[in-house]
Scaffold this motif. Sequence first.
Motif, short mmCIF file in Angstrom:
data_model
loop_
_atom_site.label_atom_id
_atom_site.label_comp_id
_atom_site.label_asym_id
_atom_site.label_seq_id
_atom_site.Cartn_x
_atom_site.Cartn_y
_atom_site.Cartn_z
N GLN A 1 2.62 3.47 -1.26
CA GLN A 1 3.31 3.26 -0.01
C GLN A 1 3.26 4.40 1.09
OE1 GLN A 1 7.21 2.46 -1.88
NE2 GLN A 1 6.86 0.36 -2.13
N GLU A 2 3.22 5.66 0.67
CA GLU A 2 2.87 6.71 1.34
C GLU A 2 1.63 6.64 2.03
OE1 GLU A 2 6.16 9.82 -0.79
OE2 GLU A 2 3.80 10.09 -0.94
N MET A 3 0.51 6.26 1.29
CA MET A 3 -0.86 6.13 1.66
C MET A 3 -1.19 5.04 2.47
SD MET A 3 -2.29 7.47 -2.02
CE MET A 3 -3.98 7.41 -1.42
N LEU A 4 -0.59 4.02 2.36
CA LEU A 4 -1.11 2.91 2.90
C LEU A 4 -0.99 2.78 4.53
CD1 LEU A 4 -1.76 -0.14 2.22
CD2 LEU A 4 0.81 -0.82 2.63
N PRO A 5 -0.13 3.22 5.14
CA PRO A 5 -0.41 3.21 6.74
C PRO A 5 -1.66 3.81 7.49
CG PRO A 5 1.85 4.00 6.14
CD PRO A 5 1.34 4.03 4.88
N THR A 6 -2.03 5.09 6.72
CA THR A 6 -3.52 5.74 6.96
C THR A 6 -4.59 5.48 6.15
OG1 THR A 6 -2.87 7.64 5.80
CG2 THR A 6 -1.78 7.53 8.22
N ALA A 7 -4.26 4.54 5.19
CA ALA A 7 -5.53 4.25 4.35
C ALA A 7 -6.64 3.67 5.08
CB ALA A 7 -5.09 3.48 3.17
N SER A 8 -7.95 3.91 4.60
CA SER A 8 -9.04 3.19 5.18
C SER A 8 -9.21 1.68 4.56
CB SER A 8 -10.09 3.95 4.73
OG SER A 8 -10.57 3.99 3.15
N ASP A 9 -10.00 1.16 5.22
CA ASP A 9 -10.19 -0.48 4.59
C ASP A 9 -10.51 -0.46 3.14
OD1 ASP A 9 -9.32 -1.30 7.06
OD2 ASP A 9 -11.50 -1.61 7.87
N ARG A 10 -11.55 0.52 2.73
CA ARG A 10 -12.02 0.56 1.32
C ARG A 10 -10.50 1.06 0.42
NH1 ARG A 10 -16.74 4.09 -1.05
NH2 ARG A 10 -16.81 3.21 -3.14
N VAL A 11 -9.74 1.47 0.86
CA VAL A 11 -8.50 2.09 0.08
C VAL A 11 -7.33 1.13 0.15
CG1 VAL A 11 -7.00 3.73 -0.49
CG2 VAL A 11 -9.12 4.61 0.10
N LYS A 12 -7.12 0.59 0.88
CA LYS A 12 -6.13 -0.49 1.23
C LYS A 12 -5.94 -1.56 0.17
CE LYS A 12 -5.00 -0.08 6.05
NZ LYS A 12 -5.17 -0.43 7.71
N PRO A 13 -6.98 -2.36 -0.28
CA PRO A 13 -6.88 -3.40 -1.21
C PRO A 13 -6.19 -2.94 -2.55
CG PRO A 13 -9.08 -3.65 -0.14
CD PRO A 13 -8.42 -2.42 0.41
N TYR A 14 -6.57 -1.51 -2.80
CA TYR A 14 -6.38 -0.94 -4.10
C TYR A 14 -4.97 -0.70 -4.06
CZ TYR A 14 -5.58 2.63 -7.74
OH TYR A 14 -5.10 3.38 -8.62
N LEU A 15 -4.54 0.05 -3.04
CA LEU A 15 -3.02 0.32 -2.79
C LEU A 15 -2.07 -1.14 -2.90
CD1 LEU A 15 -3.28 3.01 -0.08
CD2 LEU A 15 -3.34 3.34 -2.52
N ASP A 16 -2.74 -2.12 -2.29
CA ASP A 16 -1.94 -3.21 -2.11
C ASP A 16 -1.79 -3.87 -3.33
OD1 ASP A 16 -0.88 -5.33 -0.51
OD2 ASP A 16 -2.39 -6.65 -1.65
N HIS A 17 -2.68 -3.68 -4.36
CA HIS A 17 -2.71 -4.05 -5.83
C HIS A 17 -1.37 -3.48 -6.55
CE1 HIS A 17 -6.34 -6.51 -5.24
NE2 HIS A 17 -6.25 -6.48 -6.68
N LEU A 18 -1.42 -2.05 -6.29
CA LEU A 18 -0.57 -1.31 -7.09
C LEU A 18 0.92 -1.66 -6.66
CD1 LEU A 18 -2.17 2.20 -6.89
CD2 LEU A 18 -2.17 0.86 -8.77
N ILE A 19 1.20 -1.74 -5.19
CA ILE A 19 2.52 -1.98 -4.63
C ILE A 19 2.86 -3.29 -5.25
CG2 ILE A 19 3.62 -2.16 -2.73
CD1 ILE A 19 1.75 -0.32 -1.25
N HIS A 20 2.07 -4.22 -5.20
CA HIS A 20 2.36 -5.64 -5.65
C HIS A 20 2.18 -5.99 -6.94
CE1 HIS A 20 2.17 -5.82 -1.41
NE2 HIS A 20 3.35 -6.55 -1.26
N ASP A 21 2.00 -5.16 -7.92
CA ASP A 21 1.65 -5.35 -9.39
C ASP A 21 0.68 -6.40 -9.65
OD1 ASP A 21 3.70 -3.45 -10.56
OD2 ASP A 21 5.21 -4.96 -9.99
N ILE A 22 -0.45 -6.21 -8.90
CA ILE A 22 -1.36 -7.09 -9.39
C ILE A 22 -2.40 -6.16 -10.02
CG2 ILE A 22 -3.50 -8.33 -8.05
CD1 ILE A 22 -1.69 -8.24 -5.65
N ASP A 23 -3.09 -6.81 -11.15
CA ASP A 23 -3.93 -6.02 -12.07
C ASP A 23 -5.10 -5.33 -11.28
OD1 ASP A 23 -5.11 -5.06 -14.44
OD2 ASP A 23 -5.70 -6.97 -15.26
N THR A 24 -5.10 -3.98 -11.70
CA THR A 24 -6.25 -3.20 -11.03
C THR A 24 -7.58 -3.34 -11.65
OG1 THR A 24 -5.42 -1.38 -11.84
CG2 THR A 24 -4.50 -1.98 -9.63
N LYS A 25 -7.75 -4.01 -12.86
CA LYS A 25 -8.89 -3.81 -13.57
C LYS A 25 -9.90 -4.51 -12.83
CE LYS A 25 -11.00 -5.04 -17.96
NZ LYS A 25 -10.74 -5.77 -19.34
N PRO A 26 -11.09 -3.96 -12.36
CA PRO A 26 -12.10 -4.49 -11.97
C PRO A 26 -12.62 -5.74 -12.49
CG PRO A 26 -13.16 -2.55 -12.61
CD PRO A 26 -11.71 -2.51 -12.97
#
Length: 538
Positions: free
Chosen positions: A291-316
């Motif tokens: 949540q701290e990183m999301l406002p300034t995160a790059s487009d590459r990082v945002k999907p990963y952070l969104d997965h973490l925040i919403h408890d979506i599986d991060t396994k590729p």
Amino acid sequence: MASDLDLLIAELQIQNSTSQKGLSINDYANIRKLGEGGCATTYLAEDKKTGETVVLKRIAVNSEQSQQQAEREINVHSQVDFRFIVKFLANFNDDDDFYIVMEFCPAGSLTDYITKLKETEYCKEEFAWDVLSQLAITINYLHFNRIVHKDMKPDNVFLTANNEVRLGDFGIAKVLDPAKSFATTMKGTPDYVAPELLTEQRFHPAADVWGIGTTLYELLAKRRPFVGKNGEEVMQNVVNKNPPPLPANKYSQALCGVISAMLIKDRFKRIPLNMLVKVPEVNKRVKKYAQEMLPTASDRVKPYLDHLIHDIDTKPTALPPAAFAPSTSGITGGAPIDPNKVTFDVKNPLISKLFRGAPGVYLSRLVQLQSKKSYTLAIIPEIVAGAGVVQIQVKFDDLLNQNRGFRWIGVAYGGFDIPETYYPGQDGQSAGFCGSDGSLVHLTDNAIDKYIDGNESYENGDIVAAEVNMDADKDKRTLHFFVKGKQQPISFIGLPDRIKFIVQRYHQGTSVSILSLQTLPRSSATANDIPEAKVIEW
């Protein structure tokens, strides 16, 4: 009257004589050595322009393979801009060395932190959970982007002034000398190596979890989990023994339990990263960081952070298997090859220029207009299963008469779209034959990185051939190389259903010419008459 090629050579000679250097070691002051290991040395320095204190990592490059591996690792590090990874600032070349300019972490490494703990003092549990969570979110991010670190240990975990983690060293020093097996390239004892690397001789992503586990164990116990009188005994203990229990009177059962879960010897039973980030004490920290990183995160990082925040599986998700699609332009069934259709697949005419055939001299010629790192091109047409024996002959030249290197020929899977930055054999999609030292390269995701020695080197002006037997039976498909007409001892078997020949050049003013591409009635390769012959499974 001068030809187009003559005019181009003259222009390249002028450009070469007036080229300017960019960033160099002279842009830094107050340089002092911090440490060294493998092929790399680190220095503390001051950026003259900004006054910023930075770390310079000097990488000694002694071969084309080591240079291309360094470039690949630099490319990976430069693209992983993440809060808990040592920030990549710049890179440059100076003489024969590569330099990476990185963020300075004033609190040193986690090893330094452990060393400073007094004999009767233990790490605070809260800090241990912080370190674990920051490493978990970071390694999980790398795996989310299909990157493995391969060298997790306290020496590679750095701390900022407020003791926040910065993961560093993406295995560059180790990769730079991959010609030897794992056992022979280890410096000291293999204290942090995962058991499957010793038993299977293969690296799996689960080994990064093991690395986090050994790192946290050492932080809590103030000793390494596996010790021995020598490296061999340590390796035996890694495979066969469990580490001593952590001090239960100092740490909670929950913390000790999660570290034990990371140190399960069976990689299939070891806790995976997508579950590690859901351990309650880890999860609450990971969500806070995200949540701290999301406002300034790059487009590459945002999907990963969104997965973490919403408890979506991060396994590729698994990569789909490469499907065989029949070629519409490939050589099949031993058909004769039209020399007018043999050429290089040039995608960027600003980097290289194509010259069509000169009768009796070459079928097609490629000239580098710019120096371009890891610049690999395919040759048209592709060859498909059932085509029989097909041989290509090429010749590399330096039009500026400087005898520069980066002469590579190889074979790639026909359906592989070669990236703009790629070198032959960089992964399992291709195999490459290096002119400077004769080594062959075919690096797969799971195999320990190494080069295969045994073939001869070749120079500018030498005629080099690659010959494939594209039998309908995969087990009979082979790849052989020839230098000045002499068969080389290292070959491949089990080629894909479709292949294309590939070449690489690097320096401005160098060239490669296709002398011939033809089907043959039978293979030129002899079966058993080559001393020290070795066959590599594709």
